[in-house]
Structure formats: structure tokens, C-alpha cells
Design a protein around this motif. Structure first.
Motif, PDB file in Angstrom:
ATOM      1  N   ILE A 218      81.063  35.851 122.524  1.00  0.00           N
ATOM      2  CA  ILE A 218      80.656  34.799 122.682  1.00  0.00           C
ATOM      3  C   ILE A 218      80.255  34.127 120.880  1.00  0.00           C
ATOM      4  CG2 ILE A 218      77.990  34.155 122.814  1.00  0.00           C
ATOM      5  CD1 ILE A 218      78.198  36.698 124.441  1.00  0.00           C
ATOM      6  N   PRO A 219      80.372  32.484 121.369  1.00  0.00           N
ATOM      7  CA  PRO A 219      80.051  31.809 119.343  1.00  0.00           C
ATOM      8  C   PRO A 219      79.015  32.911 118.591  1.00  0.00           C
ATOM      9  CG  PRO A 219      80.406  30.582 121.227  1.00  0.00           C
ATOM     10  CD  PRO A 219      80.428  31.573 122.191  1.00  0.00           C
TER      11      PRO A 219
ATOM     12  N   TYR B 244      72.969  37.291 131.879  1.00  0.00           N
ATOM     13  CA  TYR B 244      71.899  36.158 131.301  1.00  0.00           C
ATOM     14  C   TYR B 244      73.087  35.694 130.416  1.00  0.00           C
ATOM     15  CZ  TYR B 244      68.124  39.384 131.075  1.00  0.00           C
ATOM     16  OH  TYR B 244      66.808  39.929 131.596  1.00  0.00           O
ATOM     17  N   ASN B 245      72.730  34.309 130.399  1.00  0.00           N
ATOM     18  CA  ASN B 245      73.483  32.745 129.972  1.00  0.00           C
ATOM     19  C   ASN B 245      74.154  32.638 128.445  1.00  0.00           C
ATOM     20  OD1 ASN B 245      75.725  30.589 130.104  1.00  0.00           O
ATOM     21  ND2 ASN B 245      74.190  29.581 130.742  1.00  0.00           N
ATOM     22  N   VAL B 246      74.323  33.436 128.329  1.00  0.00           N
ATOM     23  CA  VAL B 246      73.912  33.518 126.095  1.00  0.00           C
ATOM     24  C   VAL B 246      75.093  33.396 125.821  1.00  0.00           C
ATOM     25  CG1 VAL B 246      73.314  34.869 124.196  1.00  0.00           C
ATOM     26  CG2 VAL B 246      72.660  35.685 126.499  1.00  0.00           C
ATOM     27  N   GLU B 247      74.357  31.356 125.000  1.00  0.00           N
ATOM     28  CA  GLU B 247      75.866  30.688 124.461  1.00  0.00           C
ATOM     29  C   GLU B 247      76.432  31.167 122.701  1.00  0.00           C
ATOM     30  OE1 GLU B 247      74.659  26.694 126.066  1.00  0.00           O
ATOM     31  OE2 GLU B 247      75.006  27.536 128.043  1.00  0.00           O
ATOM     32  N   GLY B 248      75.689  31.661 122.675  1.00  0.00           N
ATOM     33  CA  GLY B 248      75.527  32.459 120.888  1.00  0.00           C
ATOM     34  C   GLY B 248      74.608  33.255 120.531  1.00  0.00           C
ATOM     35  N   ILE B 249      75.356  34.143 120.117  1.00  0.00           N
ATOM     36  CA  ILE B 249      75.142  34.686 118.787  1.00  0.00           C
ATOM     37  C   ILE B 249      74.828  35.167 117.323  1.00  0.00           C
ATOM     38  CG2 ILE B 249      75.233  37.461 118.237  1.00  0.00           C
ATOM     39  CD1 ILE B 249      77.214  37.686 120.764  1.00  0.00           C
TER      40      ILE B 249
ATOM     41  N   ASP C  63      67.814  29.263 122.866  1.00  0.00           N
ATOM     42  CA  ASP C  63      68.737  29.304 123.684  1.00  0.00           C
ATOM     43  C   ASP C  63      69.947  30.309 123.240  1.00  0.00           C
ATOM     44  OD1 ASP C  63      67.910  28.425 126.735  1.00  0.00           O
ATOM     45  OD2 ASP C  63      68.091  27.030 125.290  1.00  0.00           O
ATOM     46  N   GLY C  64      69.890  31.844 123.083  1.00  0.00           N
ATOM     47  CA  GLY C  64      70.649  31.878 122.826  1.00  0.00           C
ATOM     48  C   GLY C  64      70.254  33.805 122.445  1.00  0.00           C
ATOM     49  N   ALA C  65      71.273  34.626 122.082  1.00  0.00           N
ATOM     50  CA  ALA C  65      70.012  36.169 121.669  1.00  0.00           C
ATOM     51  C   ALA C  65      70.260  36.274 120.139  1.00  0.00           C
ATOM     52  CB  ALA C  65      71.414  36.749 122.039  1.00  0.00           C
ATOM     53  N   VAL C  66      69.724  36.651 119.753  1.00  0.00           N
ATOM     54  CA  VAL C  66      68.852  37.035 118.445  1.00  0.00           C
ATOM     55  C   VAL C  66      69.537  38.236 118.191  1.00  0.00           C
ATOM     56  CG1 VAL C  66      67.650  37.712 116.400  1.00  0.00           C
ATOM     57  CG2 VAL C  66      67.341  35.535 117.676  1.00  0.00           C
TER      58      VAL C  66
ATOM     59  N   GLU D  33      65.464  32.286 126.325  1.00  0.00           N
ATOM     60  CA  GLU D  33      66.063  30.741 127.153  1.00  0.00           C
ATOM     61  C   GLU D  33      64.724  29.976 126.560  1.00  0.00           C
ATOM     62  OE1 GLU D  33      68.765  33.573 130.760  1.00  0.00           O
ATOM     63  OE2 GLU D  33      66.704  32.883 131.108  1.00  0.00           O
ATOM     64  N   ASN D  34      65.040  28.379 126.770  1.00  0.00           N
ATOM     65  CA  ASN D  34      64.012  27.933 126.418  1.00  0.00           C
ATOM     66  C   ASN D  34      62.940  27.382 125.833  1.00  0.00           C
ATOM     67  OD1 ASN D  34      66.040  26.171 128.385  1.00  0.00           O
ATOM     68  ND2 ASN D  34      64.304  27.157 130.676  1.00  0.00           N
ATOM     69  N   GLY D  35      63.331  28.246 124.647  1.00  0.00           N
ATOM     70  CA  GLY D  35      62.329  29.040 123.794  1.00  0.00           C
ATOM     71  C   GLY D  35      61.686  29.477 123.968  1.00  0.00           C
TER      72      GLY D  35
END
Ligand code: ATP
Length: 271
Positions: free
Chosen positions: A251-252, A224-229, A140-143, A157-159
Motif C-alpha cells: 500500500i502506498p 477494507y479498501n485502504v489506498e494509502g497509509i 480515505d486511508g489508514a492513519v 472512509e469518506n471522512g
């Protein structure tokens, strides 16, 4: 995080074999080809998907994800392939390659032709941030892949990758700002920027472009619910770029020890 630790170890192993290739027997080799705007990287893995050799060269054969010098690109990939083959004393057959998200319809064919004309059998063609996630293993997150010409974003999201995007701002723009501010020719600005000793001094000058990159991230992750970059790409090597991006996006933001080789290694893993 375990996945970041694994990623760092994998990249460190690759950095070692770039300097000193591992000449061991392997039934099969997998090559990842990152045909970038600023840099062309070849990463070779053995049958156990462990790095055995690698080579890279700064080149001007691709611009904003588009192959602009087709012959030059083929010659360069062939040259790096032959160099690695001589070192490993084997023929490299299989390769995967990547392209910035969203450019596949325009340029996927050109990248494929470059790889095949250089003598490889292409087994996979995937987008850059998705390739990077083969190594990061983010569920979960943004690459965010900040390369030379573009910033690519892949939201997971969810892999599963739920969105990919790519916009034309990257390290080349930072170098242009340095060239203007310091009255350097472009090449000198590039070299100056890549030297970590100059990063602290450069950061205030580069902040507006990094904020522009941050605004691209904010725009593309909206809804989108992005919790980490998770930052990758050569430009993410800039010290404290993560601090500016984290502050601007709220965003962390994390990055591997060496973000430069994550994408090419991810491409090789997917071969
Ligand atoms: P794109 O993905 O846009 O096609 P690319 O694949 O060539 O480009 P990368 O190889 O990920 O991109 O990164 C190249 C960029 O990273 C260049 O702009 C280069 O100047 C920059 N870069 C490389 N090393 C460093 C460093 N140590 N510090 C700052 N910037 C760096």
C-alpha cells in the motif's frame, strides 16, 4: 498533497515555538496532552488555533497506553504546564488528551484524572490516530501512529473513522533489539536510535520488527479498501521505515516531515 503540505507547515510552526514561544495576547489557549509510553508532549494553540508554545519530556509513566506511574504522570504534566504558563505569562485552563484506541474502557479514567489533577479542565478525550487525522485531514486511508509502546491504526472512509485498533509493538521494541544487537543498555539504545545519523546503519537490524509492524497493519486493514497509509508517531521518524512498510503491505505509504508532533497537535486542535 495539500493536506500533507498543511500538516508539515503546522508541525514546522510548532517546532519553532517549542524553541522560541510566541508571547502574544490570546483570549483563550488550547492545550493538547499526549501522555505517551516514551514521551509526554504538551502543545499549546492560541485562539486562532495556531501553535504558540510546546514542551516535551521523555518519561516512563505510561506503558502500552496504561498509566503505570500515576503520581509521576501528574507531577510531570503539572511541571510542563507550569513551565509553559511561566513562558506565556498566562494560566492554561483547557486541555484535551488522547489514549491508544481500544484502551478507553480500561484507562480513559486514569488519563482523565491525570489531566485534571495536573490542574486542567478536560474538554476532550480521543484516540491517538483519530487525533492525528485532525491535522492530516485524510478522507480515505489508514492513519498509523507508531509510538513508543504501541502501533495505533485508524481507518478512514469518506471522512469517517470506520475502525480503530491498537497493538503492542512500537519504538520500545526497536530499542530493545538495538540493545541486544549492540550490547547497549536500553537508554543508550534509545539515544542511539533517535539520532538520524545512525538510521541507515540500523535499518537492516530493525527490519524484522518493522515487518512485524507491517503485518499488524496488514491484519488490521484486511477487508477494507485502504489506498494509502499515513505514518505518524515518533517511531515513524526512522528514515525509510515507510519504504519497508510500503513494500511489506503493498500500500502506498506517506509520512509528514516530522511525524513525532502530529498527534499532540491534533489533540490540541480537538480541544
Ligand atoms: P505510545 O503512543 O505508544 O503511547 P508515545 O506517545 O510515547 O507512545 P511517540 O511520542 O509518538 O510515542 O514516540 C516515541 C517513540 O518514538 C520512542 O520509541 C522514541 O524512541 C521514538 N523516536 C522519537 N524520535 C525518534 C527518531 N528521531 N528516530 C527514531 N525513533 C524516534
Amino acid at each position: 498533497r495539500q493536506s500533507m503540505k498543511d500538516c508539515n507547515e503546522f508541525v514546522a510552526a510548532f517546532e519553532k515555538v517549542i524553541k522560541k514561544p510566541k508571547r502574544q495576547e490570546s483570549k483563550i489557549y488550547y492545550t493538547g496532552i499526549d501522555l505517551g509510553t516514551a514521551c509526554v508532549v504538551l502543545a499549546v494553540l492560541d485562539e486562532n488555533r495556531k501553535p504558540v508554545a510546546g514542551a516535551y519530556r521523555y518519561a516512563d509513566v505510561v506503558r502500552d497506553g496504561m498509566v503505570v506511574d500515576y503520581i509521576g504522570a501528574v507531577e510531570l504534566v503539572r511541571e510542563l504546564k507550569e513551565e509553559l504558563e511561566q513562558t506565556l505569562k498566562t494560566e492554561l485552563v483547557y486541555a484535551a488528551a488522547s489514549l491508544p484506541p481500544g484502551t478507553d474502557e480500561l484507562d480513559g479514567g486514569a488519563i482523565k484524572n491525570v489531566v485534571q489533577s495536573a490542574g486542567f479542565e478536560l474538554t476532550n478525550l480521543l484516540d491517538e490516530p483519530t487525533a492525528a487525522n485532525q491535522l492530516l485531514n485524510i478522507t480515505d486511508g489508514a492513519v498509523v501512529d507508531i509510538g513508543g509502546g504501541t502501533t495505533g491504526i485508524s481507518i478512514v472512509e469518506n471522512g469517517h473513522v470506520v475502525k480503530v485498533a491498537d497493538e503492542a509493538t512500537g519504538g520500545t521494541h526497536l530499542s530493545l533489539v538495538i540493545a541486544g544487537a549492540y550490547k547497549f543498555p536500553f537508554e543508550a539504545a534509545e539515544t542511539y536510535k533517535r539520532n538520524g545519523k545512525n538510521h541507515e546503519e540500523l535499518l537492516p537490524t530493525l527490519k524484522p520488527v518493522i515487518e512485524k509492524i507491517s503485518s499488524i497493519i496488514i491484519q488490521q486493514t484486511q477487508g477494507y479498501n485502504v489506498e494509502g497509509i499515513y505514518l505518524v508517531g515518533g517511531t515513524a521518524c526512522l528514515k525509510n521505515i515507510e519504504t519497508i512498510i510500503e513494500k511489506a503491505t503493498g500500500i502506498p505509504t506517506y509520512k509528514p516531515t516530522n511525524p513525532m508532533f502530529v498527534t499532540p497537535l491534533g489533540i490540541a486542535i480537538s480541544c
